[in-house]
Design a protein around this motif. Structure first.
Motif, PDB file in Angstrom:
ATOM      1  N   GLN A  17       0.911  -1.358  -0.059  1.00  0.00           N
ATOM      2  CA  GLN A  17      -0.117   0.049   0.055  1.00  0.00           C
ATOM      3  C   GLN A  17       0.898   1.216   0.207  1.00  0.00           C
ATOM      4  O   GLN A  17       1.431   1.434   1.030  1.00  0.00           O
ATOM      5  N   VAL A  18       1.012   1.997  -1.107  1.00  0.00           N
ATOM      6  CA  VAL A  18       1.795   3.014  -1.167  1.00  0.00           C
ATOM      7  C   VAL A  18       1.074   4.510  -1.160  1.00  0.00           C
ATOM      8  O   VAL A  18       0.206   4.707  -2.045  1.00  0.00           O
ATOM      9  N   VAL A  19       1.517   5.458  -0.474  1.00  0.00           N
ATOM     10  CA  VAL A  19       0.873   6.787  -0.831  1.00  0.00           C
ATOM     11  C   VAL A  19       1.873   7.532  -1.225  1.00  0.00           C
ATOM     12  O   VAL A  19       3.294   7.623  -0.363  1.00  0.00           O
ATOM     13  N   GLY A  20       2.008   8.176  -2.274  1.00  0.00           N
ATOM     14  CA  GLY A  20       2.782   9.101  -2.908  1.00  0.00           C
ATOM     15  C   GLY A  20       2.644  10.475  -2.357  1.00  0.00           C
ATOM     16  O   GLY A  20       1.317  10.850  -2.384  1.00  0.00           O
ATOM     17  N   VAL A  21       3.615  11.176  -1.977  1.00  0.00           N
ATOM     18  CA  VAL A  21       3.539  12.320  -1.267  1.00  0.00           C
ATOM     19  C   VAL A  21       4.367  13.473  -2.184  1.00  0.00           C
ATOM     20  O   VAL A  21       5.527  13.502  -2.265  1.00  0.00           O
ATOM     21  N   ASP A  22       3.592  14.600  -2.364  1.00  0.00           N
ATOM     22  CA  ASP A  22       4.283  15.710  -3.142  1.00  0.00           C
ATOM     23  C   ASP A  22       3.415  16.857  -3.039  1.00  0.00           C
ATOM     24  O   ASP A  22       2.403  16.928  -2.399  1.00  0.00           O
ATOM     25  N   ILE A  23       4.344  17.901  -3.533  1.00  0.00           N
ATOM     26  CA  ILE A  23       3.660  19.133  -3.071  1.00  0.00           C
ATOM     27  C   ILE A  23       3.066  20.000  -4.493  1.00  0.00           C
ATOM     28  O   ILE A  23       2.352  20.982  -4.465  1.00  0.00           O
ATOM     29  N   PRO A  40       1.548  16.845   1.405  1.00  0.00           N
ATOM     30  CA  PRO A  40       2.130  16.679   2.928  1.00  0.00           C
ATOM     31  C   PRO A  40       1.096  17.253   4.017  1.00  0.00           C
ATOM     32  O   PRO A  40       1.020  16.366   4.850  1.00  0.00           O
ATOM     33  N   ASP A  41       0.228  18.235   3.725  1.00  0.00           N
ATOM     34  CA  ASP A  41      -0.505  18.663   4.672  1.00  0.00           C
ATOM     35  C   ASP A  41      -1.736  17.969   4.797  1.00  0.00           C
ATOM     36  O   ASP A  41      -2.603  18.204   5.471  1.00  0.00           O
ATOM     37  N   THR A  42      -2.082  16.840   3.916  1.00  0.00           N
ATOM     38  CA  THR A  42      -3.267  16.415   3.903  1.00  0.00           C
ATOM     39  C   THR A  42      -3.050  14.773   4.116  1.00  0.00           C
ATOM     40  O   THR A  42      -3.935  13.960   4.156  1.00  0.00           O
ATOM     41  N   LEU A  43      -1.835  14.261   4.806  1.00  0.00           N
ATOM     42  CA  LEU A  43      -1.592  13.056   5.291  1.00  0.00           C
ATOM     43  C   LEU A  43      -2.385  12.618   6.218  1.00  0.00           C
ATOM     44  O   LEU A  43      -2.884  13.603   7.206  1.00  0.00           O
TER      45      LEU A  43
END
Length: 135
Positions: free
Chosen positions: A25-31, A69-72
């Motif tokens: 299960q992968v969550v990519g985090v980007d701005i 990042p702010d919605t993790l």
């Protein structure tokens, strides 16, 4: 495993899609909101042989998604992987500001979400890359 991949550029997206294809299960985090929207739609934003099909399948199966990042969420990943640019600075040294910014954001999220955080004393015992304890 539940994983976060920080940075969805060329290295990060390939890494995230490959891990998701393996069943993680992968969550990519980007701005970048455009990258997030396109990834969540199962689309890629650069050419890499086989990547479009891999991303589409991973998103369709629910193994891959992207957020800012702010919605993790509150869920604790088993690991966070930083795949960020280190362009050369004018001095010729690596410009690590993108990695440092992501690490700071990751650390702040860990503290505020009350996620598991490794303190410097526990990290020294777990990180073979450190030759000395971090104080």
């Amino acid at each position: 495993m539940n994983l976060e991949v920080w940075g969805l550029g060329r290295a990060g997206l390939v890494c995230a899609a490959s891990l998701a294809q393996q069943g993680h299960q992968v969550v990519g985090v980007d701005i970048d909101p455009e990258k997030i929207a396109r990834l969540n739609a199962g689309e890629t934003y650069f050419l890499e042989p086989g990547l479009s099909a891999r991303v589409a399948a991973a998103v369709a199966s629910g193994h891959l998604s992207a957020v800012a990042p702010d919605t993790l969420g509150e869920a604790m990943p088993d690991a966070s992987i930083l795949c960020l640019s280190t362009p050369p600075a004018n001095s010729g040294e690596l410009d690590t500001r993108f990695i440092l910014a992501a690490a700071l954001s990751l650390a702040q999220h860990n503290v505020f979400a009350r996620r598991r955080v490794f303190t410097p004393s526990s990290c020294a015992a777990r990180c073979p890359c450190t030759s000395q304890a971090i104080d």
